[in-house]
Design a protein around this motif. Sequence first.
Motif, mmCIF file in Angstrom:
data_model
loop_
_atom_site.group_PDB
_atom_site.id
_atom_site.type_symbol
_atom_site.label_atom_id
_atom_site.label_comp_id
_atom_site.label_asym_id
_atom_site.label_seq_id
_atom_site.Cartn_x
_atom_site.Cartn_y
_atom_site.Cartn_z
ATOM 1 N N LEU A 197 62.213 55.311 70.026
ATOM 2 C CA LEU A 197 62.269 55.593 68.589
ATOM 3 C C LEU A 197 63.020 56.890 68.311
ATOM 4 C CD1 LEU A 197 61.395 54.765 65.707
ATOM 5 C CD2 LEU A 197 59.417 56.230 66.024
ATOM 6 N N VAL A 198 64.034 56.798 67.455
ATOM 7 C CA VAL A 198 64.739 57.977 66.970
ATOM 8 C C VAL A 198 64.185 58.338 65.598
ATOM 9 C CG1 VAL A 198 66.983 58.908 66.254
ATOM 10 C CG2 VAL A 198 66.827 57.445 68.287
ATOM 11 N N SER A 199 64.106 57.355 64.712
ATOM 12 C CA SER A 199 63.522 57.554 63.385
ATOM 13 C C SER A 199 63.288 56.204 62.738
ATOM 14 C CB SER A 199 64.418 58.428 62.500
ATOM 15 O OG SER A 199 65.621 57.746 62.195
ATOM 16 N N GLY A 200 62.612 56.223 61.617
ATOM 17 C CA GLY A 200 62.383 54.998 60.874
ATOM 18 C C GLY A 200 61.461 55.256 59.709
ATOM 19 N N ASP A 201 61.655 54.508 58.656
ATOM 20 C CA ASP A 201 60.824 54.654 57.469
ATOM 21 C C ASP A 201 60.849 53.369 56.655
ATOM 22 O OD1 ASP A 201 59.840 57.480 57.239
ATOM 23 O OD2 ASP A 201 61.987 57.892 57.443
ATOM 24 N N PRO A 202 59.764 53.120 55.928
ATOM 25 C CA PRO A 202 59.808 52.058 54.928
ATOM 26 C C PRO A 202 60.533 52.590 53.700
ATOM 27 C CG PRO A 202 57.662 53.091 54.913
ATOM 28 C CD PRO A 202 58.445 53.726 56.040
ATOM 29 N N TYR A 237 64.423 51.062 61.371
ATOM 30 C CA TYR A 237 64.155 51.875 62.553
ATOM 31 C C TYR A 237 65.507 52.207 63.167
ATOM 32 C CZ TYR A 237 59.223 50.417 62.666
ATOM 33 O OH TYR A 237 57.904 50.191 62.365
ATOM 34 N N ILE A 238 65.647 53.405 63.684
ATOM 35 C CA ILE A 238 66.788 53.739 64.528
ATOM 36 C C ILE A 238 66.218 53.942 65.920
ATOM 37 C CG2 ILE A 238 68.636 55.380 65.033
ATOM 38 C CD1 ILE A 238 68.792 55.941 62.021
ATOM 39 N N ILE A 239 66.767 53.195 66.842
ATOM 40 C CA ILE A 239 66.280 53.256 68.221
ATOM 41 C C ILE A 239 67.425 53.633 69.148
ATOM 42 C CG2 ILE A 239 64.405 51.622 67.805
ATOM 43 C CD1 ILE A 239 66.116 49.445 69.138
ATOM 44 N N ASP A 240 67.087 54.177 70.291
ATOM 45 C CA ASP A 240 68.064 54.541 71.308
ATOM 46 C C ASP A 240 67.669 53.793 72.573
ATOM 47 O OD1 ASP A 240 70.020 55.676 72.853
ATOM 48 O OD2 ASP A 240 69.454 57.752 72.416
ATOM 49 N N VAL A 241 68.431 52.750 72.886
ATOM 50 C CA VAL A 241 68.122 51.879 74.021
ATOM 51 C C VAL A 241 69.389 51.624 74.831
ATOM 52 C CG1 VAL A 241 66.143 50.778 72.904
ATOM 53 C CG2 VAL A 241 68.412 49.816 72.565
ATOM 54 N N ALA A 242 69.238 50.964 75.950
ATOM 55 C CA ALA A 242 70.344 50.780 76.888
ATOM 56 C C ALA A 242 71.471 49.910 76.338
ATOM 57 C CB ALA A 242 69.823 50.185 78.194
ATOM 58 N N ASP A 243 71.109 48.838 75.613
ATOM 59 C CA ASP A 243 72.147 47.899 75.201
ATOM 60 C C ASP A 243 71.653 46.998 74.070
ATOM 61 O OD1 ASP A 243 70.452 45.997 76.456
ATOM 62 O OD2 ASP A 243 71.582 46.125 78.317
ATOM 63 N N LEU A 244 72.539 46.107 73.623
ATOM 64 C CA LEU A 244 72.222 45.208 72.520
ATOM 65 C C LEU A 244 71.044 44.299 72.859
ATOM 66 C CD1 LEU A 244 72.832 44.021 69.726
ATOM 67 C CD2 LEU A 244 74.541 42.549 70.831
ATOM 68 N N ASP A 245 70.956 43.851 74.082
ATOM 69 C CA ASP A 245 69.834 42.989 74.471
ATOM 70 C C ASP A 245 68.499 43.695 74.269
ATOM 71 O OD1 ASP A 245 71.498 40.865 75.140
ATOM 72 O OD2 ASP A 245 71.606 41.431 77.258
#
Length: 118
Positions: free
Chosen positions: A42-47, A82-90
């Motif tokens: 999780l980087v950030s996120g809000d309703p 949500y903004i997420i930081d993950v390895a790839d699109l999958d």
Amino acid sequence: MKYMLLIYVDPQAAPAAGTPGANAEHQAYGTYTEKLVASGALVSGDPLHGNDTATTVRVRDGETLTSDGPFAETKEHLAGYYIIDVADLDAAIAWAGQIPSALHSAIEVRPVADYSAM
């Protein structure tokens, strides 16, 4: 890589506010968010507040024009992100598939552009 998970909710398909279904979905969002935090993704996120609170801004011929409501009239409303930081699109798709609203609405997965790398 960072991805934005845009949550588009169809108000006709979503559980009505104040119902047991809406309460259960709200709790499911809490659980989902806790999982994202625990994973480190999780980087950030809000309703977001409803479409009735939106203001659209356009500049035409040097004049700033505003109109009430969202940019596009659609059945589904942008409800949060949500903004997420993950390895790839999958990996981003896997997280998007766990968003509680995905059961009745749509989640758009979009890479976040990194202009610092340019």
